[in-house]
Scaffold this active site. Sequence first.
Site: not given
Length: 240
Positions: A90-91
Amino acid sequence: MMLQAFQNRNHKLMKKNFSAGKLPSKGKSAVNFHRTFKPKLKPKTLSLDETKVVLFNKPFDVLTQFTDEQGRATLKDFISIPNVYAAGRLDRDSEGLLILTNNGELQHRLADPKFKTEKTYWVQVEGIPEETDLAQLRKGVELKDGVTKSAKVRLISEPNLWERNPPIRERKNIPTSWLEIKISEGRNRQVRRMTAHIGFPTLRLVRVSMGLLSINGLENGSFRLLSLDEIKALFQTVKL
């Protein structure tokens, strides 16, 4: 004399090859026996009772790792449970659901696209896409790493979310809209690249669910452990 010179030269060559870890095999060139075979390790599978699963509602600007040499915010600033690791990415500039576990095989099955765990995102984009634009995403778009698989995409009203810190940068003369996008792939920054491809850059991205697990009732920046019954249901979902 010539025979002696040949034997001496051959002896030196064998000695050199031996020092380098190479010996000739019959009918083949020398092989390097210093090279070691490293078998591919299978992910560690724990029993139901040993397994821990953490649901974390990740804030914006937090790395999905526990250490960072540059002093940026990491999972360590929020999660106190040891030996759990993120299942998938998840960036840093994305928010929402991150699943962590100490069960290597469970982590693998949640993250690997071949197990087709569906992920749901709420995405704020610049502009208002028309149905023809959304149809492109549903069908699949051509990115640098190949065509995306079909996605479930629809326009939604603005969801009731926590305030992002810092807030997004909006251009006053351009409206924004929200999309719900469901995919089972896990390419790097895939959703952002998908919306950019059809001409609607992503301004804010929140993952709200993975499979049956969601951030419902979980405040931004907080986490909770799954109960034994929830873990059992998760095992059944991923066929563990």
